[in-house]
Design an enzyme around this catalytic site. Structure first.
Site, PDB file in Angstrom:
ATOM      1  N   GLU A   1       0.832  -1.208   0.000  1.00  0.00           N
ATOM      2  CA  GLU A   1       0.000   0.000   0.000  1.00  0.00           C
ATOM      3  C   GLU A   1       0.869   1.261   0.000  1.00  0.00           C
ATOM      4  O   GLU A   1       0.520   2.266  -0.639  1.00  0.00           O
ATOM      5  CB  GLU A   1      -0.943  -0.009   1.202  1.00  0.00           C
ATOM      6  CG  GLU A   1      -1.910  -1.182   1.241  1.00  0.00           C
ATOM      7  CD  GLU A   1      -2.743  -1.311  -0.026  1.00  0.00           C
ATOM      8  OE1 GLU A   1      -2.953  -0.299  -0.722  1.00  0.00           O
ATOM      9  OE2 GLU A   1      -3.176  -2.435  -0.332  1.00  0.00           O
TER      10      GLU A   1
ATOM     11  N   HIS B   1       1.854   2.030  -3.496  1.00  0.00           N
ATOM     12  CA  HIS B   1       0.810   2.772  -4.216  1.00  0.00           C
ATOM     13  C   HIS B   1       0.907   4.263  -3.917  1.00  0.00           C
ATOM     14  O   HIS B   1       0.760   5.105  -4.805  1.00  0.00           O
ATOM     15  CB  HIS B   1      -0.571   2.253  -3.823  1.00  0.00           C
ATOM     16  CG  HIS B   1      -0.997   1.019  -4.557  1.00  0.00           C
ATOM     17  ND1 HIS B   1      -0.935   0.904  -5.926  1.00  0.00           N
ATOM     18  CD2 HIS B   1      -1.516  -0.152  -4.096  1.00  0.00           C
ATOM     19  CE1 HIS B   1      -1.400  -0.285  -6.287  1.00  0.00           C
ATOM     20  NE2 HIS B   1      -1.741  -0.950  -5.202  1.00  0.00           N
TER      21      HIS B   1
END
Length: 309
Positions: free
Chosen positions: A131, A134
């Site tokens: 994450e 990202h």
């Protein structure tokens, strides 16, 4: 190459949106469609994180309420050279996670309680690093814009049914309007999925490099994929446009790697991580971090399983 492909896909999505506007109202319709897209994306740019976090009932935690989890995110963010994101928990049995926010300075990482309960700390680190990747690549903003334009295309195509059925108004006619209602949202969906799939491979690779152990993430993906077959995420079912944000599609019981999947197949992702592990010369299974996280393992000791030891 991933950034180039993403830029091309976003350009295609924007062109599709303007094309639907043109079919409805000619040149003026295309301009209006572009203005609507710009206004919608401007609102989304500033409010997307609050919208999606509220949608899933996520509550923010800190070093006082969830010290071990919060400190893990902080350590991984430091390793990724990122500002500390806000950290959220979702009361959801399905193990899953997503990141949101318009830029690294205003980012948030949210995980479900199911993820905390079912993954080891090594696997949890792999998911958080994914994450953070990202966030590092600004994917959170790209995916939000993609979802917004794709949703707008669907609404615009339906709008065209009311104003495009009469051939005398230079619209597409009733047959063209029906075709537009079907094909325009389908095209938008395909582009949206292609963008999501492109970014997932890149986030897997970079996230694995953040923790230095690709198989931690590979093991986590296998567990999450298996749980997604068995544990429904009802909030995601009510809001399918957000499915692409999660590390594993919360709606899908299948890992088919095709144009209609919001994510690459988990088997393909794991294979790519195995190849990366071989290139890096790392272990092929999750294990305590040992010397990887000086001066001690982030799990507070070796050999313990589960997020809280």
């Amino acid at each position: 190459m991933n950034y180039f492909r993403t830029a091309l896909l976003l350009a295609g999505l924007t062109a599709l949106f303007m094309g639907v506007g043109y079919l409805i109202g000619g040149g003026t319709g295309a301009v209006i469609a572009l203005m609507v897209a710009a206004a919608t994306n401007l609102f989304t740019y500033w409010n997307s994180d609050r919208m999606v976090l509220s949608m899933y009932g996520a509550h923010q935690v800190d070093a006082g309420s969830a010290p071990e989890f919060y400190n893990l995110v902080a350590e991984l963010a430091q390793r990724a050279a990122l500002p500390m994101p806000r950290v959220f928990l979702m009361d959801e049995a399905q193990p899953n996670a997503f990141a949101t926010g318009r830029n690294p300075e205003n980012a948030a990482v949210a995980v479900t309680t199911g993820l905390m309960q079912q993954l080891s700390r090594e696997e949890l680190a792999g998911v958080i690093a994914h994450e953070l990747a990202h966030i590092k690549h600004h994917d959170t903003l790209t995916m939000t814009i993609t979802a917004t334009i794709a949703g707008a295309i669907s609404m615009l195509a339906q709008f065209g049914m009311f104003f495009g059925g009469n051939r005398n108004n230079n619209g597409p006619g009733i047959v063209g309007s029906i075709a537009m209602m079907v094909l325009a949202p389908l095209g938008a969906m395909l582009v949206q999925m292609a963008i999501s799939r492109t970014r997932e491979y890149a986030a897997d690779n970079y996230g694995a490099r953040i923790v230095g152990q690709p198989m931690w993430l590979a093991s986590a993906l296998a567990k999450i994929e298996n749980a997604a077959h068995q544990v429904p995420n009802m909030e995601a079912e009510r809001n399918p446009a957000t499915a692409h944000m999660f590390i594993i599609n919360p709606l899908s019981g299948h890992g088919v790697d095709n144009l209609f999947a919001t994510h690459p197949s988990t088997a393909n992702r794991i294979a790519a991580l195995q190849q990366l592990a071989a290139e890096l010369g790392t272990q092929t299974a999750p294990r305590p971090a040992g010397g990887s996280y000086p001066p001690r393992s982030p799990w507070g000791g070796s050999g313990q399983r589960g997020p809280w030891g």
